[in-house]
Design a protein around this motif. Structure first.
Motif, mmCIF file in Angstrom:
data_model
loop_
_atom_site.group_PDB
_atom_site.id
_atom_site.type_symbol
_atom_site.label_atom_id
_atom_site.label_comp_id
_atom_site.label_asym_id
_atom_site.label_seq_id
_atom_site.Cartn_x
_atom_site.Cartn_y
_atom_site.Cartn_z
ATOM 1 N N THR A 260 0.845 -1.230 0.158
ATOM 2 C CA THR A 260 0.076 -0.017 0.058
ATOM 3 C C THR A 260 0.970 1.197 -0.029
ATOM 4 N N ASP A 261 0.356 2.505 -0.584
ATOM 5 C CA ASP A 261 0.803 3.766 -0.522
ATOM 6 C C ASP A 261 2.348 3.648 -1.118
ATOM 7 N N THR A 262 2.459 3.054 -2.078
ATOM 8 C CA THR A 262 3.757 3.383 -2.756
ATOM 9 C C THR A 262 3.722 4.640 -3.308
ATOM 10 N N LEU A 263 5.166 5.396 -3.604
ATOM 11 C CA LEU A 263 5.211 6.377 -4.096
ATOM 12 C C LEU A 263 5.116 6.375 -5.557
ATOM 13 N N ALA A 264 4.280 7.286 -6.354
ATOM 14 C CA ALA A 264 4.629 7.335 -7.832
ATOM 15 C C ALA A 264 6.117 7.774 -7.914
ATOM 16 N N LEU A 265 6.648 7.233 -9.097
ATOM 17 C CA LEU A 265 8.063 7.525 -9.735
ATOM 18 C C LEU A 265 8.284 9.064 -9.581
ATOM 19 N N PRO A 266 7.356 10.053 -9.906
ATOM 20 C CA PRO A 266 7.769 11.553 -10.235
ATOM 21 C C PRO A 266 7.693 12.139 -8.597
ATOM 22 N N GLN A 267 7.223 11.391 -7.689
ATOM 23 C CA GLN A 267 7.154 11.855 -6.289
ATOM 24 C C GLN A 267 8.542 11.560 -5.504
ATOM 25 N N LEU A 268 9.468 10.788 -6.029
ATOM 26 C CA LEU A 268 10.543 10.488 -5.243
ATOM 27 C C LEU A 268 11.372 11.714 -5.027
ATOM 28 N N PRO A 269 12.072 11.677 -3.956
ATOM 29 C CA PRO A 269 13.097 12.882 -3.803
ATOM 30 C C PRO A 269 14.144 12.868 -5.043
ATOM 31 N N ASP A 270 14.847 13.848 -5.004
ATOM 32 C CA ASP A 270 15.930 14.130 -5.914
ATOM 33 C C ASP A 270 17.122 13.250 -5.544
ATOM 34 N N ASP A 271 17.472 13.001 -4.294
ATOM 35 C CA ASP A 271 18.694 12.378 -3.540
ATOM 36 C C ASP A 271 18.724 11.094 -3.592
ATOM 37 N N ILE A 272 18.429 10.482 -4.688
ATOM 38 C CA ILE A 272 18.231 8.941 -4.550
ATOM 39 C C ILE A 272 20.019 8.444 -4.597
ATOM 40 N N ASP A 273 20.125 7.394 -3.823
ATOM 41 C CA ASP A 273 21.327 6.905 -3.910
ATOM 42 C C ASP A 273 21.528 5.720 -4.609
ATOM 43 N N THR A 274 20.738 4.855 -4.251
ATOM 44 C CA THR A 274 20.527 3.467 -4.830
ATOM 45 C C THR A 274 19.026 3.266 -5.185
ATOM 46 N N LEU A 275 18.901 2.805 -6.444
ATOM 47 C CA LEU A 275 17.638 2.460 -7.026
ATOM 48 C C LEU A 275 17.759 0.977 -7.581
ATOM 49 N N ILE A 276 16.636 0.119 -6.694
ATOM 50 C CA ILE A 276 16.688 -1.204 -7.163
ATOM 51 C C ILE A 276 15.495 -1.566 -7.817
ATOM 52 N N VAL A 277 15.406 -2.146 -9.004
ATOM 53 C CA VAL A 277 14.171 -2.642 -9.581
ATOM 54 C C VAL A 277 13.952 -4.143 -9.394
ATOM 55 N N ALA A 278 12.591 -4.430 -8.765
ATOM 56 C CA ALA A 278 12.435 -5.885 -8.545
ATOM 57 C C ALA A 278 11.871 -6.367 -9.893
ATOM 58 N N GLY A 279 11.886 -8.028 -9.819
ATOM 59 C CA GLY A 279 11.379 -8.709 -10.884
ATOM 60 C C GLY A 279 9.926 -9.155 -10.618
ATOM 61 N N GLY A 280 9.454 -10.060 -11.596
ATOM 62 C CA GLY A 280 8.103 -10.486 -11.217
ATOM 63 C C GLY A 280 7.481 -11.087 -12.573
ATOM 64 N N ASP A 281 6.120 -11.228 -12.716
ATOM 65 C CA ASP A 281 5.569 -11.634 -13.571
ATOM 66 C C ASP A 281 5.561 -10.915 -14.794
ATOM 67 N N GLU A 282 5.927 -11.705 -16.104
ATOM 68 C CA GLU A 282 6.165 -10.991 -17.194
ATOM 69 C C GLU A 282 4.983 -9.891 -17.747
ATOM 70 N N PRO A 283 3.668 -9.877 -17.477
ATOM 71 C CA PRO A 283 2.920 -9.065 -18.035
ATOM 72 C C PRO A 283 2.774 -7.781 -17.532
ATOM 73 N N GLY A 284 3.084 -7.974 -15.922
ATOM 74 C CA GLY A 284 3.076 -6.771 -15.305
ATOM 75 C C GLY A 284 4.374 -6.002 -15.399
ATOM 76 N N LEU A 285 5.445 -6.782 -15.554
ATOM 77 C CA LEU A 285 6.771 -6.172 -15.808
ATOM 78 C C LEU A 285 6.947 -5.386 -17.276
ATOM 79 N N ARG A 286 6.308 -6.085 -18.210
ATOM 80 C CA ARG A 286 6.153 -5.661 -19.429
ATOM 81 C C ARG A 286 5.304 -4.063 -19.682
ATOM 82 N N ALA A 287 4.187 -4.298 -19.008
ATOM 83 C CA ALA A 287 3.366 -3.390 -18.712
ATOM 84 C C ALA A 287 3.894 -2.005 -18.094
ATOM 85 N N ALA A 288 4.605 -2.410 -17.190
ATOM 86 C CA ALA A 288 5.533 -1.215 -16.320
ATOM 87 C C ALA A 288 6.491 -0.603 -17.315
ATOM 88 N N ILE A 289 7.155 -1.420 -18.012
ATOM 89 C CA ILE A 289 8.480 -0.935 -18.666
ATOM 90 C C ILE A 289 8.004 0.054 -19.968
#
Length: 335
Positions: A70-99
Motif C-alpha cells: 500500500t501507499d507506494t510513491l509514484a516515480l515522479p514523487q521520489l526525492p531528488d537525492d536517490i542514492d541506490t535504485l533497485i528494480v524488482a522482478g516479477g510476472d512478465e505481463p506486469g513487468l512488460r506493462a511497467a516498462i
C-alpha cells in the motif's frame, strides 16, 4: 546509453536514500528481501539508510503472491537525492506493462544520471536493459531467462549462472532470494564486512555467497533426484567440509555398506561421492577467495583440502584456472 558515473565514492554521507521499484505482479520476495536487509542495516547502523517503495503510478500494488503493497510513491514523487535504485522482478505481463506502457524505462533513462548506483533483482534486469543501462556492461538475471535477455539486448554482456554481477555502478542479481545477497553486498560496499555479516547472521542465512557462485548450488543440484536419506547427507556434507568425508565414513552415516552407498549416491545425485565432496570444498574455497584476503594455505585448510597443491588441482579440474586467477577475476577491485 544513459550517463551513469563509475564513481565508487565511499565518503561518509547522511542517510542514503534507497528506492525499491515495484509494479503489479511483482515478486514479493524481490521486495521484502532487500527491504529487510536495509532495515536491519539501519538498526545496526542508525542513520545509514532511508527506504522508499515506489511504482510507476503510485498507490496500492498487488504482488504475484497475493499480498498488497500500500501507499507506494509514484516515480515522479521520489526525492531528488536517490542514492541506490533497485528494480524488482516479477510476472512478465506486469513487468512488460511497467516498462513500456507505464513509462518505467523512460523514467530510468532520466533518473540514471543522478543516481549513484542502480540494481535489479531477478527479471528487473529487463527494465534496466530496456533503458540501455546494461549496454556494454556485464550483467545477469534469473537462469531461466538469461538467454532471452541476451537475445533482446545483444549489447549486454550476459554472465550466466551468477548470484549477482557488479559492473561499475550497475548491479544485477539472479532469481528471487539472490536479491537478499545482492542487498547485503550493497550494504557491505557501504558499511563494511562486519555489518554485512551481522545482517546475514540476523537473517539466519546458511552462508554468505559471493557473486561469482552459481545460482543453483551444488547441493541443490545433487538433492534434486535424491532420496530423503541422501538429501540430508548432502546437506550435512555442505556444512562439514573439514570432516573426514571418505566413502566409508559417509556410508556409515546413512547406514549403508560402502559399495551400496557409492552406487546409490551416483544413481541419485549423478556424481560419485568423492567428486561431490571435491565440488563442495572448491565451492567453499571460492567463497573464501572472494570474501577474504587469506593466503591459499589458510583457504586450503579452511575448506577441507590437505594442501595447497590439492586445492590448486581441484580448482583446475572445476574452473580451469588457478585459485589466484579465480580471485583476480571474480573479486571486486574495491574489496
Amino acid at each position: 546509453m544513459p550517463a551513469l558515473t563509475d564513481n565508487d565514492d565511499k565518503t561518509a554521507v547522511s542517510a542514503r536514500t534507497i528506492v525499491l521499484v515495484v509494479f503489479d505482479g511483482v515478486e514479493s520476495i524481490d521486495v521484502a528481501g532487500p527491504a529487510s536487509v536495509f532495515s536491519k542495516a539501519e538498526l545496526w547502523r542508525p542513520g545509514s539508510y532511508r527506504l522508499h517503495v515506489a511504482s510507476p503510478t503510485g498507490g496500492a500494488v498487488a504482488t504475484n503472491g497475493g499480498l498488497t503493497l500500500t501507499d507506494t510513491l509514484a516515480l515522479p514523487q521520489l526525492p531528488d537525492d536517490i542514492d541506490t535504485l533497485i528494480v524488482a522482478g516479477g510476472d512478465e505481463p506486469g513487468l512488460r506493462a511497467a516498462i513500456a506502457e507505464q513509462g518505467l524505462a523512460d523514467w530510468l533513462v532520466q533518473a540514471a544520471p543522478r543516481v549513484r548506483r542502480i540494481a535489479s533483482v531477478c527479471t528487473g534486469a529487463f527494465a534496466l536493459a530496456a533503458a540501455g543501462l546494461l549496454d556494454d556492461r556485464e550483467c545477469t538475471t534469473h537462469w531461466r531467462v538469461c538467454d532471452l535477455l541476451q537475445q533482446m539486448r545483444p549489447q549486454a554482456r550476459m554472465r550466466h549462472d551468477r548470484v549477482f554481477v557488479r559492473d561499475g555502478p550497475v548491479w544485477t542479481s539472479a532469481g528471487v532470494t539472490t536479491g537478499i545477497e545482492l542487498a547485503i553486498a550493497l550494504v557491505e560496499d557501504d558499511l563494511g564486512h562486519a555489518t554485512a555479516m551481522e545482517i546475514a547472521r540476523t537473517l539466519a542465512l546458511p552462508m554468505l555467497r559471493s557473486g561469482a557462485e552459481p545460482q543453483l548450488s551444488e547441493a541443490l543440484r545433487a538433492q534434486a533426484g535424491a532420496s530423503h536419506r541422501l538429501r540430508e547427507l548432502v546437506a550435512w556434507i555442505g556444512l562439514h567440509p573439514l570432516e573426514n568425508l571418505s566413502v566409508e565414513v559417509l556410508a556409515e552415516r546413512v547406514q549403508m555398506s560402502p559399495r551400496h552407498f557409492a552406487r546409490a549416491f551416483v544413481a541419485e545425485t549423478g556424481c560419485t561421492p568423492a567428486r561431490y565432496v571435491e565440488r563442495t570444498r572448491v565451492s567453499k574455497a571460492a567463497q573464501l577467495l572472494c570474501q577474504t584476503r587469506w593466503t591459499q594455505e589458510k583457504i586450503a585448510s579452511s575448506s577441507g583440502f590437505r594442501s595447497v597443491d590439492a586445492l590448486q588441482r581441484a580448482f583446475a579440474r572445476q574452473h580451469g584456472v588457478t585459485p589466484q586467477a579465480y580471485r583476480d577475476r571474480e573479486r571486486p577491485a574495491s574489496a
